[in-house]
Design an enzyme around this catalytic site. Sequence first.
Site, PDB file in Angstrom:
ATOM      1  N   GLU A   1      -3.112  16.332  -0.620  1.00 29.22           N
ATOM      2  CA  GLU A   1      -4.002  17.523   0.974  1.00 29.22           C
ATOM      3  C   GLU A   1      -3.618  16.571   2.384  1.00 29.22           C
ATOM      4  O   GLU A   1      -3.977  17.294   3.491  1.00 29.22           O
ATOM      5  CB  GLU A   1      -5.328  17.248   1.196  1.00 29.22           C
TER       6      GLU A   1
ATOM      7  N   CYS B   1     -15.049  14.630  -5.593  1.00 27.00           N
ATOM      8  CA  CYS B   1     -15.462  13.917  -5.255  1.00 27.00           C
ATOM      9  C   CYS B   1     -14.234  12.778  -4.436  1.00 27.00           C
ATOM     10  O   CYS B   1     -13.781  11.453  -4.195  1.00 27.00           O
ATOM     11  CB  CYS B   1     -16.016  12.828  -6.475  1.00 27.00           C
ATOM     12  N   HIS B   2     -13.023  13.137  -4.934  1.00 28.38           N
ATOM     13  CA  HIS B   2     -11.234  12.339  -4.513  1.00 28.38           C
ATOM     14  C   HIS B   2     -11.585  12.042  -3.276  1.00 28.38           C
ATOM     15  O   HIS B   2     -10.935  11.506  -2.692  1.00 28.38           O
ATOM     16  CB  HIS B   2     -10.681  13.248  -5.331  1.00 28.38           C
TER      17      HIS B   2
ATOM     18  N   TYR C   1     -17.959   6.629   1.601  1.00 24.01           N
ATOM     19  CA  TYR C   1     -19.295   6.341   0.821  1.00 24.01           C
ATOM     20  C   TYR C   1     -20.799   6.634   1.630  1.00 24.01           C
ATOM     21  O   TYR C   1     -22.018   6.785   1.205  1.00 24.01           O
ATOM     22  CB  TYR C   1     -19.026   5.261   0.395  1.00 24.01           C
TER      23      TYR C   1
ATOM     24  N   ASN D   1     -19.256  12.046 -12.085  1.00 20.34           N
ATOM     25  CA  ASN D   1     -18.894  13.522 -11.959  1.00 20.34           C
ATOM     26  C   ASN D   1     -17.957  14.212 -12.755  1.00 20.34           C
ATOM     27  O   ASN D   1     -16.730  13.673 -12.611  1.00 20.34           O
ATOM     28  CB  ASN D   1     -19.127  13.896 -10.313  1.00 20.34           C
TER      29      ASN D   1
END
Length: 87
Positions: A81, A54-55, A24, A47
């Site tokens: 991922e 945003c993850h 962040y 969002n």
Amino acid sequence: MSHTFTQKVLRIIKTIPRGEVLTYKEVAQKAGSSGAYRAVGNILSKNYYSDIPCHRVVRSDGVAGGYNRGAGRKKILLANEGICGLI
């Protein structure tokens, strides 16, 4: 929190490649306001656009952090991922 700052944050998030994360704080710095990391979290909590990953934004302390679709879901997306080890 300005509309322009929000747009900058969302543009930055869109550029995070699959399998990578930013904190962040890093997002806030890239958006030109290094102390606004809480504002970044607030923006991302609102969002719901699937093209903004945003993850891929996590806390500096190794904790995955919040996610508007659930923290458990965030960890699953990150693990898919190849990003593991976040609390």
